[in-house]
Design an enzyme around this catalytic site. Structure first.
Site, PDB file in Angstrom:
ATOM      1  N   ASP A 146       1.104  -1.386  -0.160  1.00  0.00           N
ATOM      2  CA  ASP A 146      -0.252  -0.356   0.080  1.00  0.00           C
ATOM      3  C   ASP A 146       0.991   1.684  -0.511  1.00  0.00           C
ATOM      4  O   ASP A 146       0.414   1.991  -0.831  1.00  0.00           O
ATOM      5  CB  ASP A 146      -0.388   0.127   1.164  1.00  0.00           C
ATOM      6  CG  ASP A 146      -1.422   1.359   1.576  1.00  0.00           C
ATOM      7  OD1 ASP A 146      -3.227   1.093   0.645  1.00  0.00           O
ATOM      8  OD2 ASP A 146      -1.271   2.174   1.980  1.00  0.00           O
ATOM      9  N   VAL A 178      -5.139   2.298  -0.320  1.00  0.00           N
ATOM     10  CA  VAL A 178      -4.922   1.492  -2.011  1.00  0.00           C
ATOM     11  C   VAL A 178      -5.726   0.362  -1.569  1.00  0.00           C
ATOM     12  O   VAL A 178      -5.908  -0.155  -2.675  1.00  0.00           O
ATOM     13  CB  VAL A 178      -3.815   1.447  -2.355  1.00  0.00           C
ATOM     14  CG1 VAL A 178      -4.104   1.026  -3.528  1.00  0.00           C
ATOM     15  CG2 VAL A 178      -3.282   3.321  -1.937  1.00  0.00           C
ATOM     16  N   ASP A 179      -5.543   0.151  -0.392  1.00  0.00           N
ATOM     17  CA  ASP A 179      -6.127  -1.580  -0.495  1.00  0.00           C
ATOM     18  C   ASP A 179      -7.091  -1.535   0.144  1.00  0.00           C
ATOM     19  O   ASP A 179      -7.975  -2.612  -0.308  1.00  0.00           O
ATOM     20  CB  ASP A 179      -5.193  -2.094   1.505  1.00  0.00           C
ATOM     21  CG  ASP A 179      -4.247  -2.698   1.158  1.00  0.00           C
ATOM     22  OD1 ASP A 179      -3.499  -3.149  -0.146  1.00  0.00           O
ATOM     23  OD2 ASP A 179      -2.593  -2.972   2.124  1.00  0.00           O
ATOM     24  N   ILE A 180      -7.778  -0.614   0.705  1.00  0.00           N
ATOM     25  CA  ILE A 180      -9.355  -0.724   1.004  1.00  0.00           C
ATOM     26  C   ILE A 180     -10.170  -0.717  -0.320  1.00  0.00           C
ATOM     27  O   ILE A 180     -10.918  -1.259  -0.768  1.00  0.00           O
ATOM     28  CB  ILE A 180      -9.854   0.316   2.035  1.00  0.00           C
ATOM     29  CG1 ILE A 180      -8.976  -0.737   3.644  1.00  0.00           C
ATOM     30  CG2 ILE A 180     -10.521   0.276   1.776  1.00  0.00           C
ATOM     31  CD1 ILE A 180      -9.349   0.865   4.207  1.00  0.00           C
ATOM     32  N   GLY A 183      -9.812  -3.407  -2.339  1.00  0.00           N
ATOM     33  CA  GLY A 183     -11.050  -4.742  -1.937  1.00  0.00           C
ATOM     34  C   GLY A 183     -12.574  -3.762  -2.432  1.00  0.00           C
ATOM     35  O   GLY A 183     -12.888  -5.024  -2.850  1.00  0.00           O
TER      36      GLY A 183
END
Length: 405
Positions: A146, A178-180, A183
Site C-alpha cells: 500500500d 489503496v488496499d481498501i 478491495g
C-alpha cells in the site's frame, strides 16, 4: 447463512488487507467464504501487533489488525504445495463460485492453480487476482504494498503540507487506503462477473492491480492535470478547487470548515459577523475565492479564533453551513450519529467471549447483514469444511499427520 449472496461459495486465498477486505464484503452479503490459510501460520496480519486480542481466558491470540477484515468467514488450514493438499483444494474449487487470491504474478501457476488451469476444473469459476501491478506490463512481477503504491501512484505527492511550511513534505494516508479501495473495486468486479455468469454460464478472470486502483482514485486531481496540464501539489488539508475547505483553529482546538457553494459561504460570513465579505468581488464566487485564497484564509482564521469548537459546530447547524470537529477515533465511536447508525457491533465468539467490531456501511431493507460469525481462529473450520466434501475423519487425520492441513 442468509443475505443477498446466500448460496454463493467463495474460496479466499488472499491475506493481509486488499483481498480479505473484498471477501469480507462478500461474507457480509451472505456468501459462504472459506479462508484458506497456511498451516501453523495463517494470514500475515494475525501477527501484526500489538495490540493483540485476548481470549476469554486472558491469553493474547491474534492481532487486532486481523479482525478488521475477516468477520463472517470460515478458516481452514491447507498446504496446497503438497499433492494431498492440492487435491483437497481442487475439490473445493469444483464446488466454488468465486476464488480470490493475491499471490505474486505467476505465483500460483507453478502449482497448476492459475485461472486457465482451474477453469478446466470449474468453467463457472470467477477467479479474481489482486496484485500490486497487475498481470501485464513491465512491473507485473514486482511486489506491491500500500505505502509503495501511494507513493508511485501520486497520492503522496498531493498529501501533506507544502515544502514551504514547517513540517512540509509528502505524507501517506493514515490507513491503507489503496488496499481498501482495491478491495472495494475487486468486490464490484466480482459481483459484475457473477451477474454476467447468469447470462453466459461462464466464469472469467478478473485482474485488479493496486497501482491501477490508485491512479483511478486520483479522481478530480487526475482530471485537473489531464485537462489543464497543471501538476497538482500539496495543500495540506485544503482543497485545490474549493475555498474555504480546510481546518481552522478555534479558541480550544480545530474544526473542519467545508464550504461547498456560495450560499453556504454567505451564511458562514453572516454568522461570523463578516457579512460584507461575501459581497467582496474577490470572494463572491468560489472561483474568485480559489484565486484569492491567500487573502481570504487569514481573514477567516481571525474570526474562527473567537469561538470554541462546540460554538462553531452549533452555529453551523443553526445557520446551514458545513462545519464539524476533527474527532479522534474514540470520539468517532462516541458520536451519537455513528451510534445511531450502528457502526459498532458486538459479535459473539466462543474464543474471545465477544468482540467489538466495525460494522459494514451497507444497509439493506430486505437482506440485512447479520453479525453472527466472528473472524475465525486459524483452522477453526478445517474438519467441518473437509467433512462437507465427504472426507472422513480417518482421512482428515492422515492429512493432518502429513502436514497437508
Amino acid at each position: 447463512m442468509s443475505g443477498a449472496l446466500n448460496g454463493v461459495v467463495v474460496l479466499d486465498l488472499s491475506r493481509i488487507l486488499a483481498g480479505p477486505w473484498s471477501t469480507q464484503n462478500l461474507a457480509d452479503l451472505g456468501a459462504d467464504v472459506i479462508k484458506v490459510e497456511r498451516p501453523g501460520k495463517g494470514d500475515d496480519t494475525r501477527a501484526w501487533g500489538p495490540p493483540f486480542v485476548n481470549t476469554a481466558e486472558g491469553e493474547p491470540r491474534d492481532a487486532a489488525y486481523y479482525f478488521c477484515a475477516n468477520r463472517g468467514k470460515r478458516s481452514i488450514t491447507l498446504d496446497f504445495t503438497q499433492p494431498e493438499g492440492k487435491k483437497v483444494l481442487l475439490e473445493l474449487v469444483a464446488k466454488a463460485d468465486i476464488l480470490v487470491e493475491n499471490y505474486k504474478f505467476g505465483g500460483l501457476k507453478k502449482y497448476g492453480l492459475d485461472y486457465n488451469s482451474l477453469a478446466k476444473v470449474n468453467p463457472r469459476l470467477i477467479y479474481c487476482s489482486i496484485t500490486g501491478f497487475g498481470h501485464t506490463g513491465p512491473y507485473a512481477e514486482r511486489p506491491g504494498y500500500d505505502a509503495l503504491i501511494q507513493a508511485m501512484g501520486g497520492l503522496m505527492s498531493i498529501t501533506g503540507e507544502p515544502d514551504t511550511v514547517p513540517g512540509g513534505g509528502p505524507q501517506k494516508v493514515g490507513v491503507a487506503v489503496v488496499d481498501i479501495l482495491t478491495g472495494l473495486y475487486a468486490t464490484s468486479a466480482i459481483l459484475a462477473a457473477l451477474y454476467a455468469r447468469t447470462q453466459t454460464g461462464q466464469g472469467q478472470h478478473i485482474d485488479v492491480a493496486l497501482l491501477d486502483v490508485q491512479v483511478a482514485s486520483l479522481a478530480n486531481q487526475a482530471s485537473n492535470y489531464l485537462l489543464s496540464g497543471k501538476v497538482p501539489g500539496r495543500l495540506g488539508s485544503a482543497h485545490p478547487s474549493i475555498v474555504p475547505y480546510q481546518p481552522f483553529q478555534c479558541a480550544d482546538g480545530y474544526v473542519m470548515l467545508a464550504i461547498g457553494n456560495d450560499t453556504q459561504f454567505k451564511a458562514f460570513c453572516e454568522t461570523a459577523g463578516y457579512g460584507g465579505l461575501a459581497e467582496d468581488e474577490r470572494f463572491s464566487t468560489n472561483a474568485q475565492r480559489v484565486a484569492n485564497r491567500d487573502q481570504l484564509v487569514p481573514l477567516l482564521q481571525e474570526r474562527m479564533l473567537l469561538k470554541t469548537i462546540d460554538q462553531w459546530c452549533q452555529l453551523a447547524i443553526e445557520n446551514g453551513f458545513p462545519c464539524g470537529p476533527i474527532n479522534t477515533i474514540d470520539r468517532v465511536f462516541e458520536d451519537p450519529h455513528v451510534q445511531a447508525r450502528n457502526m459498532r457491533v458486538e459479535v459473539p465468539s466462543e474464543t474471545y467471549g465477544s468482540l467489538n467490531l466495525v460494522a459494514s456501511p451497507m444497509k439493506f431493507s430486505g437482506t440485512p447483514i447479520e453479525y453472527t460469525t466472528p473472524p475465525p481462529t486459524l483452522g477453526q473450520h478445517t474438519e467441518q469444511v473437509l467433512g462437507e466434501l465427504g472426507i472422513d475423519a480417518q482421512t482428515i487425520e492422515s492429512l493432518k499427520k502429513a502436514g497437508a492441513v
